[in-house]
Design a protein around this motif. Sequence first.
Motif, mmCIF file in Angstrom:
data_model
loop_
_atom_site.group_PDB
_atom_site.id
_atom_site.type_symbol
_atom_site.label_atom_id
_atom_site.label_comp_id
_atom_site.label_asym_id
_atom_site.label_seq_id
_atom_site.Cartn_x
_atom_site.Cartn_y
_atom_site.Cartn_z
ATOM 1 N N GLN A 126 6.542 9.910 6.754
ATOM 2 C CA GLN A 126 6.622 11.047 7.403
ATOM 3 C C GLN A 126 7.248 10.916 8.679
ATOM 4 O OE1 GLN A 126 6.995 13.792 5.241
ATOM 5 N NE2 GLN A 126 6.394 12.109 3.943
ATOM 6 N N HIS A 127 7.335 9.528 9.437
ATOM 7 C CA HIS A 127 7.657 9.756 10.421
ATOM 8 C C HIS A 127 8.924 9.833 10.989
ATOM 9 C CE1 HIS A 127 3.282 9.316 12.382
ATOM 10 N NE2 HIS A 127 3.158 8.326 11.640
ATOM 11 N N ASP B 62 0.926 -0.970 0.116
ATOM 12 C CA ASP B 62 -0.056 -0.278 -0.002
ATOM 13 C C ASP B 62 0.496 1.545 0.075
ATOM 14 O OD1 ASP B 62 -1.731 2.313 0.761
ATOM 15 O OD2 ASP B 62 -2.659 0.691 2.005
ATOM 16 N N ILE B 63 0.874 1.787 -0.832
ATOM 17 C CA ILE B 63 1.828 2.950 -1.495
ATOM 18 C C ILE B 63 1.552 4.684 -0.205
ATOM 19 C CG2 ILE B 63 3.243 4.710 -2.701
ATOM 20 C CD1 ILE B 63 3.697 1.925 -3.712
ATOM 21 N N GLY B 64 0.171 4.037 0.163
ATOM 22 C CA GLY B 64 -0.116 5.599 0.883
ATOM 23 C C GLY B 64 0.115 5.332 1.517
ATOM 24 N N ARG B 65 -0.181 3.898 2.921
ATOM 25 C CA ARG B 65 0.726 4.070 4.036
ATOM 26 C C ARG B 65 2.004 3.773 4.348
ATOM 27 N NH1 ARG B 65 -2.139 -1.804 6.515
ATOM 28 N NH2 ARG B 65 -0.596 -1.521 7.795
ATOM 29 N N SER C 127 14.285 15.509 3.505
ATOM 30 C CA SER C 127 13.023 15.566 2.761
ATOM 31 C C SER C 127 13.258 13.616 2.853
ATOM 32 C CB SER C 127 12.450 15.889 1.678
ATOM 33 O OG SER C 127 13.332 15.536 0.967
ATOM 34 N N ILE C 128 11.594 12.873 2.643
ATOM 35 C CA ILE C 128 11.298 11.557 2.596
ATOM 36 C C ILE C 128 10.024 11.474 1.621
ATOM 37 C CG2 ILE C 128 10.764 10.895 4.725
ATOM 38 C CD1 ILE C 128 11.713 8.567 4.381
ATOM 39 N N ALA C 129 10.522 11.321 0.528
ATOM 40 C CA ALA C 129 9.310 10.501 -0.243
ATOM 41 C C ALA C 129 8.957 8.770 -1.046
ATOM 42 C CB ALA C 129 9.109 11.035 -1.829
#
Length: 81
Positions: A14-15, A5-8, A44-46
Amino acid sequence: RGAVDIGRMQQAAQHFRGQHDFGFFATYEKNAPTKNNTVRTIRSIAVVDEGRGQCRVEILLDGALFRMVRNIVGCLVWAGA
């Protein structure tokens, strides 16, 4: 292997932003000196959806510990499982 699940994964990523003690995410080689300062800053992290069930993780940080990034990505994959 099932789809993640990319959204999860994006939400979990972000944590990691900001300044934290990442000593838990480092892997130390046997007989290697341990680092006294394990505090690092992730600017940043994506998690980027590449389509076809693939994604990539982009991380901008001020310095990494040995295998820190690998272990963070593993944690994100686990969060998306």
